[in-house]
Enzyme design. Structure first.
Site, PDB file in Angstrom:
ATOM      1  N   ARG A  96       0.834  -1.205   0.000  1.00 32.28           N
ATOM      2  CA  ARG A  96       0.000   0.000   0.000  1.00 32.28           C
ATOM      3  C   ARG A  96       0.870   1.257   0.000  1.00 32.28           C
ATOM      4  O   ARG A  96       0.544   2.243  -0.661  1.00 32.28           O
ATOM      5  CB  ARG A  96      -0.955   0.027   1.201  1.00 32.28           C
ATOM      6  CG  ARG A  96      -2.100  -0.947   1.084  1.00 32.28           C
ATOM      7  CD  ARG A  96      -2.972  -0.663  -0.143  1.00 32.28           C
ATOM      8  NE  ARG A  96      -3.816  -1.764  -0.503  1.00 32.28           N
ATOM      9  CZ  ARG A  96      -3.510  -2.751  -1.347  1.00 32.28           C
ATOM     10  NH1 ARG A  96      -2.335  -2.809  -1.906  1.00 32.28           N
ATOM     11  NH2 ARG A  96      -4.372  -3.690  -1.637  1.00 32.28           N
ATOM     12  N   GLU A 136       2.063   1.528  -3.410  1.00 34.95           N
ATOM     13  CA  GLU A 136       0.941   1.949  -4.249  1.00 34.95           C
ATOM     14  C   GLU A 136       0.682   3.454  -4.117  1.00 34.95           C
ATOM     15  O   GLU A 136       0.333   4.123  -5.096  1.00 34.95           O
ATOM     16  CB  GLU A 136      -0.303   1.157  -3.840  1.00 34.95           C
ATOM     17  CG  GLU A 136      -1.491   1.335  -4.748  1.00 34.95           C
ATOM     18  CD  GLU A 136      -2.633   0.436  -4.315  1.00 34.95           C
ATOM     19  OE1 GLU A 136      -3.168  -0.257  -5.190  1.00 34.95           O
ATOM     20  OE2 GLU A 136      -2.987   0.428  -3.111  1.00 34.95           O
ATOM     21  N   SER A 189      15.469  14.810   0.334  1.00 38.94           N
ATOM     22  CA  SER A 189      16.465  13.874   0.841  1.00 38.94           C
ATOM     23  C   SER A 189      15.823  12.759   1.657  1.00 38.94           C
ATOM     24  O   SER A 189      14.882  12.984   2.412  1.00 38.94           O
ATOM     25  CB  SER A 189      17.477  14.615   1.722  1.00 38.94           C
ATOM     26  OG  SER A 189      18.411  13.713   2.260  1.00 38.94           O
TER      27      SER A 189
END
Length: 160
Positions: free
Chosen positions: A100, A103, A126
């Site tokens: 997830r 995703e 960064s």
């Protein structure tokens, strides 16, 4: 309270010290929040040490050895090198929660990039000069929400 444990069959690329640390964590029934408090670091940073993704200081190692009842010398030897970051998760990830997160980057990565570029200019955030935290919020209907904060120094690209 449920505690994060380690199934080594699911994580074949982790350093051997991970098994030692997770076994001691389970035996002492400690959360990463408690471990982080003891060593003076964020709970995510503490977990990253256990997964071999962050380098602990000598003081971190001393405090971990004390808290987890692990002999300090072997722990120092196993944690003395530099982390081999990024190898612990296969891509794309199979574990649902990690997937997830992946995703989210797949779906919103370019949107994040566009907004960050508009706010800061051409550059990157960064992941070295970086901190993160996880918080739990409960809304007025009693639903729990995960809040993940990512804080990275902005690094503008150099003109050459």
């Amino acid at each position: 309270m449920s505690l994060a444990t380690l199934d080594t069959t699911e994580h074949p690329n982790l350093p051997t010290v991970s098994t030692t640390l997770f076994k001691a964590k389970a035996a002492r029934k400690l959360s990463f929040e408690k471990i982080g408090e003891h060593i003076g670091r964020n709970e995510v940073a503490a977990a990253a040490i256990f997964y071999g993704q962050a380098k602990p200081s000598r003081e971190d190692i001393e405090k971990l050895a004390d808290l987890l009842h692990i002999p300090q010398q072997p722990l120092e030897e196993q944690l003395n090198g530099f982390p081999d970051r990024g190898r612990s998760v296969e891509m794309p990830p199979k574990e649902p929660l990690i997937y997830r997160l992946y995703e989210i980057v797949q779906n919103y990565g370019y949107a994040y990039k566009a907004v960050l570029n508009e706010k800061f200019g051409d550059g990157i955030m960064s992941a070295i000069s970086f901190s993160t935290k996880v918080e739990k919020e409960t809304d007025e209907d009693g639903n729990n929400w995960a809040v993940i904060t990512l804080r990275g120094k902005w690094l503008p690209f150099s003109r050459f």
